[in-house]
Design a protein around this motif. Structure first.
Motif, mmCIF file in Angstrom:
data_model
loop_
_atom_site.group_PDB
_atom_site.id
_atom_site.type_symbol
_atom_site.label_atom_id
_atom_site.label_comp_id
_atom_site.label_asym_id
_atom_site.label_seq_id
_atom_site.Cartn_x
_atom_site.Cartn_y
_atom_site.Cartn_z
ATOM 1 N N LYS A 1 13.170 -4.445 -10.848
ATOM 2 C CA LYS A 1 14.216 -3.438 -11.834
ATOM 3 C C LYS A 1 15.199 -2.355 -11.073
ATOM 4 C CE LYS A 1 11.023 -4.443 -15.416
ATOM 5 N NZ LYS A 1 10.138 -3.964 -16.675
ATOM 6 N N ILE A 2 15.806 -2.645 -10.030
ATOM 7 C CA ILE A 2 16.548 -1.718 -9.327
ATOM 8 C C ILE A 2 17.748 -2.145 -9.357
ATOM 9 C CG2 ILE A 2 17.055 -0.706 -6.970
ATOM 10 C CD1 ILE A 2 14.003 -1.388 -6.220
ATOM 11 N N HIS A 3 18.753 -1.373 -9.805
ATOM 12 C CA HIS A 3 20.260 -1.611 -10.053
ATOM 13 C C HIS A 3 20.898 -1.246 -8.833
ATOM 14 C CE1 HIS A 3 19.291 -1.898 -14.558
ATOM 15 N NE2 HIS A 3 18.492 -0.448 -14.517
ATOM 16 N N ARG B 1 0.872 -1.106 0.013
ATOM 17 C CA ARG B 1 0.070 0.078 0.047
ATOM 18 C C ARG B 1 0.670 1.148 0.013
ATOM 19 N NH1 ARG B 1 -4.852 1.433 4.435
ATOM 20 N NH2 ARG B 1 -5.593 3.325 3.274
ATOM 21 N N GLN B 2 1.864 1.210 0.921
ATOM 22 C CA GLN B 2 2.692 2.373 0.984
ATOM 23 C C GLN B 2 3.663 2.818 -0.376
ATOM 24 O OE1 GLN B 2 2.402 4.726 3.234
ATOM 25 N NE2 GLN B 2 4.054 5.581 3.826
ATOM 26 N N MET B 3 4.144 1.319 -0.924
ATOM 27 C CA MET B 3 4.984 1.306 -2.115
ATOM 28 C C MET B 3 3.969 1.831 -3.323
ATOM 29 S SD MET B 3 8.137 0.739 -1.348
ATOM 30 C CE MET B 3 7.553 1.864 0.185
ATOM 31 N N GLU B 4 2.832 1.569 -3.412
ATOM 32 C CA GLU B 4 1.833 1.831 -4.331
ATOM 33 C C GLU B 4 1.734 3.612 -4.292
ATOM 34 O OE1 GLU B 4 -2.393 0.640 -6.549
ATOM 35 O OE2 GLU B 4 -2.107 0.055 -4.401
ATOM 36 N N LYS B 5 1.645 4.077 -3.214
ATOM 37 C CA LYS B 5 1.500 5.540 -3.050
ATOM 38 C C LYS B 5 2.895 6.261 -3.561
ATOM 39 C CE LYS B 5 -1.545 5.409 0.970
ATOM 40 N NZ LYS B 5 -1.783 5.899 2.478
ATOM 41 N N MET B 6 4.071 5.769 -2.950
ATOM 42 C CA MET B 6 5.269 6.342 -3.527
ATOM 43 C C MET B 6 5.537 6.176 -4.840
ATOM 44 S SD MET B 6 9.062 4.941 -2.381
ATOM 45 C CE MET B 6 8.902 3.698 -3.689
ATOM 46 N N VAL B 7 5.064 5.096 -5.489
ATOM 47 C CA VAL B 7 5.262 4.887 -6.901
ATOM 48 C C VAL B 7 4.454 5.971 -7.966
ATOM 49 C CG1 VAL B 7 4.936 3.454 -9.058
ATOM 50 C CG2 VAL B 7 6.173 2.408 -6.861
ATOM 51 N N GLU B 8 3.190 6.093 -7.455
ATOM 52 C CA GLU B 8 2.241 7.122 -7.960
ATOM 53 C C GLU B 8 2.854 8.517 -8.026
ATOM 54 O OE1 GLU B 8 -1.406 6.399 -6.223
ATOM 55 O OE2 GLU B 8 -1.857 4.630 -7.525
ATOM 56 N N LYS B 9 3.346 8.837 -6.827
ATOM 57 C CA LYS B 9 3.954 9.996 -6.323
ATOM 58 C C LYS B 9 5.130 10.406 -7.444
ATOM 59 C CE LYS B 9 2.643 12.581 -2.132
ATOM 60 N NZ LYS B 9 2.178 13.444 -2.848
ATOM 61 N N ILE B 10 5.920 9.490 -7.424
ATOM 62 C CA ILE B 10 7.212 9.406 -8.350
ATOM 63 C C ILE B 10 6.769 9.542 -9.659
ATOM 64 C CG2 ILE B 10 9.537 8.412 -8.812
ATOM 65 C CD1 ILE B 10 9.677 7.584 -5.926
ATOM 66 N N ALA C 1 4.452 10.751 -11.052
ATOM 67 C CA ALA C 1 3.475 11.777 -11.605
ATOM 68 C C ALA C 1 4.497 12.999 -11.907
ATOM 69 C CB ALA C 1 2.570 12.250 -10.527
ATOM 70 N N GLU C 2 5.818 12.965 -11.465
ATOM 71 C CA GLU C 2 6.745 13.883 -11.331
ATOM 72 C C GLU C 2 7.775 13.673 -12.444
ATOM 73 O OE1 GLU C 2 7.185 16.667 -9.371
ATOM 74 O OE2 GLU C 2 5.723 16.060 -7.657
ATOM 75 N N LYS C 3 7.534 12.623 -13.225
ATOM 76 C CA LYS C 3 8.309 12.179 -14.661
ATOM 77 C C LYS C 3 9.796 12.718 -14.282
ATOM 78 C CE LYS C 3 4.383 13.165 -17.551
ATOM 79 N NZ LYS C 3 3.818 13.963 -18.557
ATOM 80 N N PRO C 4 10.484 11.885 -13.280
ATOM 81 C CA PRO C 4 11.743 12.131 -12.979
ATOM 82 C C PRO C 4 12.811 11.701 -14.236
ATOM 83 C CG PRO C 4 11.117 10.533 -11.762
ATOM 84 C CD PRO C 4 10.045 10.776 -12.430
ATOM 85 N N ASP C 5 13.950 12.069 -14.121
ATOM 86 C CA ASP C 5 15.093 11.570 -15.212
ATOM 87 C C ASP C 5 15.881 10.447 -14.652
ATOM 88 O OD1 ASP C 5 15.052 13.797 -17.109
ATOM 89 O OD2 ASP C 5 15.636 14.987 -15.643
ATOM 90 N N LEU C 6 15.688 10.272 -13.060
ATOM 91 C CA LEU C 6 16.540 9.551 -12.383
ATOM 92 C C LEU C 6 15.880 9.093 -11.023
ATOM 93 C CD1 LEU C 6 19.191 7.677 -12.152
ATOM 94 C CD2 LEU C 6 20.041 9.633 -10.729
ATOM 95 N N VAL C 7 15.745 7.975 -10.514
ATOM 96 C CA VAL C 7 15.098 7.486 -9.238
ATOM 97 C C VAL C 7 16.160 6.745 -8.486
ATOM 98 C CG1 VAL C 7 13.431 6.265 -7.958
ATOM 99 C CG2 VAL C 7 12.887 7.167 -10.191
ATOM 100 N N LYS D 1 8.810 4.979 -13.299
ATOM 101 C CA LYS D 1 9.282 5.262 -14.305
ATOM 102 C C LYS D 1 10.004 6.132 -14.580
ATOM 103 C CE LYS D 1 4.652 3.479 -16.230
ATOM 104 N NZ LYS D 1 3.344 4.035 -17.016
ATOM 105 N N SER D 2 11.182 6.350 -15.271
ATOM 106 C CA SER D 2 12.190 7.655 -15.156
ATOM 107 C C SER D 2 13.048 7.285 -16.344
ATOM 108 C CB SER D 2 12.850 7.630 -13.743
ATOM 109 O OG SER D 2 13.813 6.305 -14.065
#
Length: 390
Positions: free
Chosen positions: A257-259, A168-177, A179-185, A213-214
């Protein structure tokens, strides 16, 4: 080992609070003078107080998971009950040694009222803390640079996937990130909370994180809790034996998919360097070594931006001198529970937020997840968005 040393302190503290709880209840109503009623109350108190130990000893699910959740909630509430009880007892002691013993506050009615008020206040405070911990805020920083580049970096840390934090918390976090369309996470360590088996539906949780997504992907370093080991009341047991990380941690990261960067530097798109450091506490347990800042960053093209992921915000001056432009950390949780944020502020050069160290910017996040008690009071869970460029 710390848990063993703290055990006598914890026992004495519970004797102290149980004594004042019973004394207060007896003052409230004659019913609480009955031995059978007191026996039930003490049994319930003992169940919650010992849930830290029973949750550690009982390994059979779902009982184990239920006890761990109960013990985490109890620990947070108990710390505040203990603090308020100690303050009120100290106040009574001061009144007893002054000419104010006849005041209303020292009267039986004062004892009833103040005790009830403290219980209601602490209960309400902890409920607020549990609800507040589930809300993820976005913190933004603008970091100017003399070097070429224009990047949007999403920084998170201290996910502590386990009994308190899950899908549940990870879903919120992923949605927030996203939405920002970052270049790097970037995930600055403590992805796990010591026990892989504590993760509820690990495959689903990994798939949620894979949905980040980044432009350049998701990179991480390990933290001090990213190691499978026995843990009691948030503390681990020291051993001279070498500890080996659970292989499932690595499998989880692959699926998500985390390096992972462990004392490694990668040059991304010929535009910037990203380095990930090993955690000093973790390598002490696994009997590994880690590079110094100068060793890790040696030979890099200093005309390109150099970003470092380091779970603990330590060796900041050394990193700045070695050529790092941006150090990304977590670990402190900003204290998580007030007044913990005051204490961490005294312990770390940069306990939370942004600080300039020489030519380097240090950014420390309070984290997304939780250590121990599933609550935040006086702090916040956050996703940090950094705009780096000219």
């Amino acid at each position: 080992m710390v848990a063993v040393f703290l055990a006598p302190v914890y026992i004495l503290a519970n004797i102290f609070t149980a004594y004042w709880l019973i004394r207060w209840m007896k003052a409230v109503h004659p019913l609480f003078h009955h031995p059978a009623v007191l026996g039930v109350i003490l049994a319930l108190y003992a169940f919650f107080a010992l849930s830290l130990l029973t949750g550690f000893l009982v390994k059979r699910d779902p009982i184990h998971r239920i006890l761990k959740v109960i013990s985490n909630c109890w620990l947070g509430m108990y710390l505040y009950f203990l603090g308020f009880t100690a303050i009120l007892v100290l106040l009574r002691w001061i009144l007893a040694h002054t000419a104010l013993t006849e005041t209303w506050l020292y009267s039986p009615m004062g004892l009833k009222t103040v005790g009830l008020g403290a219980i209601l206040f602490v209960t309400g405070l902890c409920i607020y803390g549990m609800v507040h911990a589930g809300h993820i805020f976005t913190t933004r920083y603008e970091v100017s640079s003399k070097k070429e580049g224009n990047l949007k970096i999403a920084l998170v840390a201290d996910l502590h996937l386990g009994y308190s934090i899950g899908g549940r918390q990870m879903e919120k976090m992923v949605e927030k990130i996203n939405a920002e369309k970052p270049d790097l996470v970037v995930i600055a360590g403590d992805i796990f909370d010591n026990e892989y088996d504590a993760i509820y539906e690990p495959e689903r949780t990994a798939d949620l994180l894979a949905g980040l997504k980044s432009r350049y992907g998701t990179y991480a370093c390990y933290g001090n809790h990213d190691l499978d080991e026995k843990i009691l009341a948030g503390f681990t047991f020291e051993t001279k034996e070498e500890r080996i990380a659970d292989r499932r941690f690595g499998e989880f990261l692959d699926r998500a998919k985390i390096h992972l960067l462990e004392d490694e530097v990668v040059c991304i798109d010929d535009a910037f360097y990203l380095a990930g450091r090993k955690d000093p506490d973790r390598i002490r347990k696994t009997q590994e070594t880690r590079d110094t800042p100068s060793e890790l960053l040696a030979g890099l093209n200093l005309s390109l931006p150099i970003f470092v992921i380091d779970h603990q915000p330590s060796e900041l001056s050394e990193l700045a001198e070695a050529g790092a432009d941006l150090d990304l950390s977590g670990h402190t949780h900003d204290g998580q529970l007030f007044p913990g944020n005051i204490l961490t502020g005294l312990m770390w050069e940069n306990a939370c937020g942004r600080k300039k160290i020489g030519e380097m910017d240090s950014i420390v996040t309070s984290g997304v997840g939780l250590w121990g008690p599933p609550m935040r009071i006086g702090t916040k869970a956050e996703v940090v968005m950094i705009h780096y460029g000219k």
